[in-house]
Scaffold this motif. Structure first.
Motif, short mmCIF file in Angstrom:
data_model
loop_
_atom_site.label_atom_id
_atom_site.label_comp_id
_atom_site.label_asym_id
_atom_site.label_seq_id
_atom_site.Cartn_x
_atom_site.Cartn_y
_atom_site.Cartn_z
N MET A 1 0.83 -1.20 0.00
CA MET A 1 0.00 0.00 0.00
C MET A 1 0.87 1.25 0.00
O MET A 1 1.98 1.25 0.51
N GLY A 2 0.33 2.32 -0.54
CA GLY A 2 1.07 3.57 -0.59
C GLY A 2 1.02 4.30 0.74
O GLY A 2 0.37 3.88 1.69
N GLY A 3 1.70 5.44 0.81
CA GLY A 3 1.71 6.21 2.04
C GLY A 3 1.32 7.63 1.78
O GLY A 3 1.22 8.07 0.65
N ALA A 4 1.08 8.39 2.84
CA ALA A 4 0.70 9.79 2.70
C ALA A 4 1.37 10.57 3.81
O ALA A 4 1.56 10.08 4.92
N GLU A 5 1.75 11.80 3.50
CA GLU A 5 2.39 12.66 4.47
C GLU A 5 1.42 13.76 4.88
O GLU A 5 0.47 14.07 4.20
N GLY A 6 1.72 14.38 6.02
CA GLY A 6 0.93 15.52 6.45
C GLY A 6 -0.17 15.14 7.40
O GLY A 6 -0.31 14.01 7.84
N THR A 7 -1.00 16.12 7.70
CA THR A 7 -2.09 15.95 8.63
C THR A 7 -3.19 15.09 8.03
O THR A 7 -3.50 15.20 6.83
N ALA A 8 -3.80 14.24 8.86
CA ALA A 8 -4.88 13.40 8.37
C ALA A 8 -6.03 14.26 7.87
O ALA A 8 -6.37 15.29 8.44
N MET A 9 -6.62 13.83 6.78
CA MET A 9 -7.74 14.55 6.18
C MET A 9 -9.02 14.28 6.95
O MET A 9 -9.14 13.28 7.66
N LEU A 10 -9.97 15.17 6.76
CA LEU A 10 -11.29 15.00 7.36
C LEU A 10 -12.24 14.45 6.31
O LEU A 10 -12.33 14.99 5.19
N LEU A 11 -12.92 13.38 6.65
CA LEU A 11 -13.93 12.80 5.79
C LEU A 11 -15.26 12.87 6.50
O LEU A 11 -15.49 12.18 7.50
N TYR A 12 -16.15 13.77 6.05
CA TYR A 12 -17.52 13.77 6.53
C TYR A 12 -18.23 12.57 5.89
O TYR A 12 -18.31 12.49 4.65
N ASP A 13 -18.72 11.68 6.71
CA ASP A 13 -19.37 10.52 6.12
C ASP A 13 -20.30 9.86 7.13
O ASP A 13 -20.48 10.34 8.25
N PRO A 33 -4.01 8.37 5.59
CA PRO A 33 -4.71 8.54 6.88
C PRO A 33 -5.85 9.54 6.75
O PRO A 33 -5.75 10.52 6.02
N PHE A 34 -6.92 9.28 7.45
CA PHE A 34 -8.06 10.20 7.44
C PHE A 34 -8.81 10.08 8.76
O PHE A 34 -8.72 9.07 9.45
N THR A 35 -9.52 11.14 9.09
CA THR A 35 -10.41 11.15 10.24
C THR A 35 -11.84 11.20 9.74
O THR A 35 -12.21 12.13 9.01
N ARG A 57 -25.34 20.59 -0.61
CA ARG A 57 -26.32 19.52 -0.75
C ARG A 57 -26.58 18.80 0.57
O ARG A 57 -27.53 18.04 0.69
N ALA A 58 -25.68 19.02 1.54
CA ALA A 58 -25.79 18.35 2.85
C ALA A 58 -25.82 16.84 2.69
O ALA A 58 -26.63 16.14 3.31
N GLU A 59 -24.94 16.34 1.83
CA GLU A 59 -24.81 14.91 1.58
C GLU A 59 -23.40 14.47 1.92
O GLU A 59 -22.44 15.22 1.78
N VAL A 60 -23.27 13.21 2.34
CA VAL A 60 -21.96 12.61 2.53
C VAL A 60 -21.70 11.67 1.34
O VAL A 60 -22.65 11.18 0.73
N PRO A 61 -20.39 11.50 1.03
CA PRO A 61 -19.19 11.96 1.72
C PRO A 61 -18.74 13.34 1.24
O PRO A 61 -19.08 13.78 0.15
N VAL A 62 -17.93 13.97 2.11
CA VAL A 62 -17.20 15.20 1.76
C VAL A 62 -15.77 15.00 2.25
O VAL A 62 -15.56 14.58 3.39
N LEU A 63 -14.80 15.28 1.40
CA LEU A 63 -13.39 15.16 1.76
C LEU A 63 -12.79 16.55 1.87
O LEU A 63 -12.91 17.36 0.94
N ILE A 64 -12.15 16.81 3.01
CA ILE A 64 -11.45 18.09 3.20
C ILE A 64 -9.97 17.79 3.38
O ILE A 64 -9.56 17.14 4.35
N ASP A 65 -9.19 18.23 2.41
CA ASP A 65 -7.75 17.99 2.38
C ASP A 65 -7.06 19.35 2.29
O ASP A 65 -6.89 19.90 1.20
N GLY A 66 -6.70 19.90 3.44
CA GLY A 66 -6.11 21.24 3.45
C GLY A 66 -7.11 22.25 2.95
O GLY A 66 -8.21 22.39 3.48
N ASP A 67 -6.75 22.96 1.89
CA ASP A 67 -7.63 23.97 1.32
C ASP A 67 -8.64 23.38 0.34
O ASP A 67 -9.51 24.10 -0.16
#
Length: 269
Positions: A1-13, A33-35, A57-67
């Motif tokens: 599996m691959g890797g990711a750097e930085g702060t974990a992303m936020l996943l509204y779901d 990584p994600f929260t 739309r107030a629907e999930v999912p939404v991904l917030i990755d930095g900006d």
């Protein structure tokens, strides 16, 4: 599996959302990584707060990755594939890529709507008696058609993309697994049943399915929130179509009368 750097992303779901499960699987496949967070206003149709700001739309999912703030599951999946290309979920060949996307499209539309409609009856008791029996029978028949279509696309391969797990597998897994949960899974001994047994053992999928099962076990207790009007299920596009064509017009009318369903933005809160 691959890797990711930085702060974990936020996943509204929500762990029951097949759209959100697809994204969890993809992120886990790539080792990103994600929260995950269930928005406090989920299911209310409210237009205030950070969730509505991220997706009107107030629907999930939404991904917030930095900006970057992205909604709509297919666009999120494309973003993940482009942002973290290894390991790839889409094959290189254009025809194979289109094959994967078509599989996802049918799963996201027709298949999701059937599963959703069955859940409206099972979990939220939108229909009872003879009407519920008729609608469950419709869902079962339509599920068989969709599973036959998927089985034909799978053929003799281990995965929908051939030799390796990919985009179409991530998209189809939550839908077929929900059918299994409903007692509408593929026929025992079939190629699609063997694929489901294989895919559920994959670590990214196993973790996601465990979250689904835990949330499903709590649905009976939570269902009153959606029938009382405290939260409202969204009757959108293919879901509304399914309800109408499967004999549930009176279900829609009752939901409008009782104020416990909603339609999408704008103007559908």
């Amino acid at each position: 599996m691959g890797g990711a750097e930085g702060t974990a992303m936020l996943l509204y779901d929500h762990p029951l959302s097949s759209y959100a499960q697809k994204i969890r699987i993809a992120l886990r496949e790539k080792g990103v990584p994600f929260t995950a967070e269930l928005p406090e206003s989920f299911g209310t149709g409210r237009s205030d707060g950070p969730f509505a700001a991220a997706n009107p739309r107030a629907e999930v999912p939404v991904l917030i990755d930095g900006d970057a703030t992205i909604f709509e599951s297919t666009i999120i999946l494309e973003y993940i594939e482009e942002r973290w290309p290894e390991p790839p979920l889409l094959p290189r060949d254009p025809a194979a890529r289109a094959f994967a996307r078509v599989t996802e499209e049918v799963c996201d539309t027709q298949y999701e709507a059937v599963n959703w409609g069955f859940g409206e009856i099972l979990w939220f008791r939108r229909a009872t008696g003879e009407l519920a029996d008729r609608m469950r029978a419709q869902a079962a028949a339509q599920t068989r058609v969709l599973q036959d279509w998927l089985a034909h696309r799978l053929g003799d391969a281990d995965w929908f993309g051939g030799a390796r797990f990919g985009w179409a597998d991530a998209a189809a897994a939550p839908l077929v697994n929900r059918s299994v949960h409903y007692g509408l899974g593929p026929a025992a001994g079939s190629a699609l049943a063997a694929w489901h047994a294989r895919v559920r053992e994959r670590p990214s999928v196993a973790a996601t399915f465990a979250e689904f099962e835990a949330a499903a076990a709590r649905m009976a207790a939570a269902s009153d929130h959606y029938t009382s009007g405290g939260r409202r299920r969204e009757y959108r596009d293919h879901r509304l179509e399914w309800m109408i064509k499967s004999g549930g017009v009176e279900v829609v009318l009752a939901g409008l009368r009782d104020g416990n369903i909603r339609f999408p933005w704008p103007g559908g809160a």
